[in-house]
Design a protein around this motif. Structure first.
Motif, PDB file in Angstrom:
ATOM      1  N   ASP A 124       1.807   3.798   0.357  1.00 50.56           N
ATOM      2  CA  ASP A 124       2.689   2.636   0.036  1.00 50.56           C
ATOM      3  C   ASP A 124       2.675   2.644  -1.794  1.00 50.56           C
ATOM      4  O   ASP A 124       1.545   2.331  -2.279  1.00 50.56           O
ATOM      5  N   GLU A 135      -2.225   0.513   2.326  1.00 49.65           N
ATOM      6  CA  GLU A 135      -1.572  -0.735   3.011  1.00 49.65           C
ATOM      7  C   GLU A 135      -2.841  -1.596   3.204  1.00 49.65           C
ATOM      8  O   GLU A 135      -2.394  -2.708   3.651  1.00 49.65           O
ATOM      9  N   LEU A 136      -4.011  -1.065   2.844  1.00 48.54           N
ATOM     10  CA  LEU A 136      -4.983  -2.264   2.856  1.00 48.54           C
ATOM     11  C   LEU A 136      -5.945  -2.364   1.559  1.00 48.54           C
ATOM     12  O   LEU A 136      -7.042  -2.464   1.588  1.00 48.54           O
ATOM     13  N   LYS A 194      -9.926  -1.249  11.347  1.00 48.23           N
ATOM     14  CA  LYS A 194      -8.805  -1.681  11.037  1.00 48.23           C
ATOM     15  C   LYS A 194      -7.778  -0.526  10.556  1.00 48.23           C
ATOM     16  O   LYS A 194      -6.722  -0.452  10.323  1.00 48.23           O
ATOM     17  N   VAL A 253       0.902  -0.552   8.753  1.00 52.21           N
ATOM     18  CA  VAL A 253       0.354  -1.757   8.606  1.00 52.21           C
ATOM     19  C   VAL A 253       1.297  -3.076   8.210  1.00 52.21           C
ATOM     20  O   VAL A 253       1.297  -4.207   8.821  1.00 52.21           O
ATOM     21  N   GLY A 254       2.147  -2.558   7.212  1.00 54.29           N
ATOM     22  CA  GLY A 254       3.153  -3.505   6.828  1.00 54.29           C
ATOM     23  C   GLY A 254       4.123  -3.718   8.024  1.00 54.29           C
ATOM     24  O   GLY A 254       4.705  -5.117   8.078  1.00 54.29           O
ATOM     25  N   GLU A 287      -7.944  -5.429   0.615  1.00 55.60           N
ATOM     26  CA  GLU A 287      -9.118  -5.431   1.574  1.00 55.60           C
ATOM     27  C   GLU A 287      -9.996  -4.518   1.134  1.00 55.60           C
ATOM     28  O   GLU A 287     -11.370  -4.779   1.534  1.00 55.60           O
ATOM     29  N   HIS A 346      10.628   1.455   7.547  1.00 56.97           N
ATOM     30  CA  HIS A 346       9.579   2.034   8.106  1.00 56.97           C
ATOM     31  C   HIS A 346       9.881   2.983   9.034  1.00 56.97           C
ATOM     32  O   HIS A 346       8.772   3.478   9.552  1.00 56.97           O
ATOM     33  N   GLU A 401       3.593  -4.053  11.153  1.00 55.52           N
ATOM     34  CA  GLU A 401       3.135  -4.901  12.289  1.00 55.52           C
ATOM     35  C   GLU A 401       3.104  -6.333  11.497  1.00 55.52           C
ATOM     36  O   GLU A 401       3.293  -7.214  12.022  1.00 55.52           O
ATOM     37  N   GLN A 402       2.578  -6.396  10.237  1.00 55.03           N
ATOM     38  CA  GLN A 402       2.492  -7.538   9.468  1.00 55.03           C
ATOM     39  C   GLN A 402       3.840  -8.466   9.389  1.00 55.03           C
ATOM     40  O   GLN A 402       3.862  -9.603   9.457  1.00 55.03           O
ATOM     41  N   ALA A 403       5.028  -7.645   9.181  1.00 51.25           N
ATOM     42  CA  ALA A 403       6.406  -7.911   9.183  1.00 51.25           C
ATOM     43  C   ALA A 403       6.971  -8.544  10.608  1.00 51.25           C
ATOM     44  O   ALA A 403       8.159  -9.022  10.762  1.00 51.25           O
ATOM     45  N   GLY A 404       6.267  -8.214  11.646  1.00 50.56           N
ATOM     46  CA  GLY A 404       6.763  -8.708  13.068  1.00 50.56           C
ATOM     47  C   GLY A 404       7.370  -7.557  13.746  1.00 50.56           C
ATOM     48  O   GLY A 404       7.967  -7.814  14.641  1.00 50.56           O
TER      49      GLY A 404
END
Length: 764
Positions: A297, A495-496, A588, A712-713, A499, A693, A715-718
């Motif tokens: 990313d 993507e993390l 994660k 990851v993005g 964190e 994606h 999943e976070q976006a739905g």
């Protein structure tokens, strides 16, 4: 002969011989491989675990079983319908144990009168071959003479050297003074060595393979294997070290007109192979970096740059690279630079040396190939002028002489050495100093280019399909800085980023390494290869610290720092609270890493080119740089999983890696059995909320590939929501699951079992 449908790379060594390789042929056949691709198989230094230190190119290596075992392997491959590709090393031979290399031994014994004196690139102007093997110059007093008469040898502990006929009388020191070589302290090698070597390794002496007689002697046996049909492909190691790579490859092609021929040419992003080279392509580092890049990313760049800066690391890549290359020219390849500078006419020695060094530091690629590709030479000279205007006259003289005689000794040696400066300065130094995001620090990669847009990936893949469709592609080699699965998991860090940054700040306060570049690399390595045994991590960090040359090196040790680094793995892994944090974070990261691993593997296997599978990587493999990546492979486990997959099992995406083996098996088998499907290249565009994606492309009219990127993005976006992948009308079947998917499958349905799909239209 045509290119193989795919290759499976094995690292032959005394612990894994021709016979052992023959023992896995049936497994490779079942896996779907088209060829066994072997590391160098000619006689090498005793005990060598890699085979690139060849001592006798005229015979199959006895430690691998010799000629008889080689023939058994060839026969086994033929009976299974597989072919053999071998790695050859034209640039250099090992002289670590002089007596093992009969040509080198003869040169040391007879000097310039040796019939093999011209086989090695030696500067005879000092009359003797400088051998930097002593602890210090004064250790010449410790020499002894072993034996008598014609069998007598000069000895320095375990080292043995020949004595020229008629020179064996007197003290050992008097005998030494009469020889065609001079034994000196090892530290003098970098500055005074008078034979060309492989990078900075004095035990590997360069061979003058550009001479017809040397080519014939060094290649006769391998080309006999090719003529007999035993070998159908050749992988050429380090062509940039050759005096005339194009001329060499044309001669090799004449000797192997129908062989699949690939070269270990490291291409800088945007660079192409010279058009005049009669080869099928590279060994795949270009494809590797493109594939990795599309799973990174680019939005994470600021966060990782900020993290590196806060921890004290360098974030100005070009400046770090220039400093590292300057270190190579000024402290490591000093003898090579001086030898070149002496060839520049009409320029004061120090100015000539500085000009030569500056041009090689300034190369945007590994080397130029004059007169072809003169733009790269011009670019390097211009960059050198801009950096050092005080060297304008010397640079002009160098440039003028090189252009006037592009085949002359000056031009040749500059080109041979520039690749050494770039590789040693960038791959082996900068990549351990600039550790902002380690997934990008790969051979042929550009760590300053954070990720690759899908559109650019498609453009490059289409170019490979049109221009070099039989070029090798790879994700892991014996030389990669980390294995494909380690890299894929590290790519998921993009993507993390925030964190991970917060975690590294906490972990560094608790258990940081007192060197910023190594500290950041260590944490990325820890999560990328987790779980990892402390001894593996210790060995890796020791190598990384020495390669960076910041606090310690292979030759000038900071013992206290090295001890602190060696203690770090046990300290971290013995800290229960910290281990719990690391495990929680890896929890994660693990799933997205698996998604990336499967995606990049399917892309590599199905995209244009001939895909190589590095030994063992058909399952998850979280290896690090060599020698970690040469550990024993458990083929028993792989056979068992493959048998279940062939029987129809649809494995979960879990820690076993069985899902990856499914992808490898189904894709390689399809390539071998239906090669007509894998032609051309066309990008496919998904439609819908999460289209970015989904990376997809089509080969020919009846094969499509679809993979998930940036999970990851996603999943976070739905999730996939309304995303669909329009395909050519017809009945499409996913080879991985056996299910029909229609010609406009929703991404949610397409990826409900695996995050990747291999689709065939019509009969599957």
């Amino acid at each position: 002969m045509s290119a193989p449908s795919s290759t499976y790379r094995v690292q032959l060594r005394p612990e894994f011989t021709f016979t052992d390789a023959a023992g896995i042929v049936d497994y490779l056949r079942s896996l779907g491989a088209g060829a066994l691709y072997a590391s160098p198989v000619l006689d090498a230094t005793t005990g060598s675990t890699h085979g690139y230190d060849v001592v006798d190119p005229t015979r199959a290596r006895p430690e691998l079983g010799g000629e008889e075992a080689r023939q058994v392997l060839v026969a086994r491959l033929a009976s299974a319908g597989l072919t053999l590709v071998v790695d050859i090393v034209p640039n250099h031979m090992s002289v670590e144990v002089p007596k093992l290399n009969r040509w080198w031994w003869d040169v040391l014994r007879h000097g310039q009168a040796s019939e093999h004196a011209g086989f090695f690139d030696i500067d005879w102007s000092r009359g003797k071959v400088l051998l930097p093997v002593l602890g210090e110059d004064a250790a010449v007093a410790e020499l002894t003479v072993d034996g008598s008469g014609d069998d007598a040898e000069l000895a320095y502990y375990d080292h043995r050297f020949p004595i020229a006929p008629g020179t064996g009388e007197g003290t050992p020191q008097e005998v030494h003074a009469r020889q065609n070589y001079e034994l000196v302290g090892w530290r003098r090698g970098n500055a005074e060595l008078n034979y060309r070597r492989f990078f900075d390794i004095t035990n590997l002496a360069a061979v003058t393979v550009e001479k017809a007689e040397v080519f014939a002697e060094t290649h006769g046996e391998v080309l006999r294997w090719v003529a007999d049909g035993d070998v159908t492909g050749l992988r050429v190691d380090h062509p940039d070290g050759l005096a005339d790579p194009g001329g060499y490859l044309r001669r090799l092609r004449e000797g192997a007109p129908d062989a699949w021929l690939v070269v270990e040419k490291i291409l800088h992003p945007g660079e192409a192979l010279p058009q005049s080279w009669p080869v099928d392509g590279t060994t795949g580092y270009d494809a590797l970096n493109e594939i990795t890049g599309v799973f990174v990313d680019p939005a994470a760049k600021p966060a990782f740059t900020r993290l590196a800066g806060e921890l004290g690391g360098r974030t100005d890549y070009l400046a770090v690279e220039e400093e590292a290359r300057r270190l190579v020219t000024d402290r490591i390849l000093v003898a090579e630079v001086h030898r070149i500078a002496a060839l520049v006419d009409g320029v004061e020695p120090e100015a000539a040396r500085a000009a030569v060094a500056e041009v090689m530091i300034a190369f945007g690629v590994y080397r130029s190939y004059l007169p072809e590709g003169a733009a790269e030479w011009t670019g390097a000279v211009e960059r050198a002028r801009s950096r050092r205007p005080d060297l304008c006259e010397a640079l002009t003289a160098l440039d003028t002489q090189v252009r006037a005689q592009p085949g002359g000794e000056l031009a040749t040696r500059v080109q041979q050495t520039s690749g050494m400066v770039v590789a040693k300065g960038t791959e082996d130094t900068t990549f351990y100093r600039f550790t902002r995001f380690a997934a990008l620090n790969e051979v042929g990669g550009d760590p300053d280019r954070f990720g690759l847009a899908p559109a650019e990936f498609h453009r490059l893949a289409a170019g490979r399909a049109a221009g070099r469709p039989a070029s090798m592609t790879t994700l892991t080699t014996h030389d990669t800085k980390r294995s494909e699965d380690t890299r894929a998991r590290q790519a998921a860090l993009s993507e993390l980023a925030d964190e991970f940054g917060d975690a590294v700040r906490r972990w560094t306060k608790r258990r940081g390494i007192d060197e910023p570049a190594l500290n950041l690399l260590a944490w990325q390595t820890l999560v990328g290869a987790w779980p990892i045994a402390p001894e593996r991590l210790r060995d890796y960090l020791d190598k990384a610290a020495k390669e960076s040359k910041l606090r310690t090196t292979w030759t000038d040790h900071d013992e206290a720092f090295e001890q602190a680094v060696a203690a770090w793995p046990d300290q971290v892994l013995g800290d229960a609270e910290l281990v719990a944090e690391v495990e929680e974070f890896v929890g994660k990261l693990r799933g997205p890493g698996w998604v990336n691993s499967l995606g990049q593997k399917l892309v590599q296997l199905a995209a244009p080119g001939v895909p190589d599978v590095y030994q063992g990587t058909e399952l998850w493999d979280f290896s690090l740089v060599d020698p970690d990546n040469r550990r024993e492979v458990d083929y028993g486990v792989r056979r068992e999983i493959l048998e279940r997959v062939i029987a129809g099992e649809q494995p979960e995406v879990d820690e076993t890696g069985a899902a990856k083996l499914l992808v490898v098996h189904r894709t390689l088998t399809l390539r071998r059995e239906r090669p007509e499907l894998f032609t051309g290249y066309r990008a496919l565009e998904a439609e819908g909320a999460a289209a970015g994606h989904l990376l997809a492309f089509q080969r020919g009219e009846n094969l499509a590939v679809a993979v998930t990127r940036l999970p990851v993005g996603l999943e976070q976006a739905g999730g996939w929501r309304d995303t669909v992948l329009p395909l050519t009308s017809g009945v499409w079947t996913d080879v991985l699951t056996g299910r029909a998917v229609g010609d406009a499958p929703s991404a949610a349905a397409l990826f409900d079992r695996y995050p990747v799909a291999l689709l065939v239209r019509g009969d599957c």
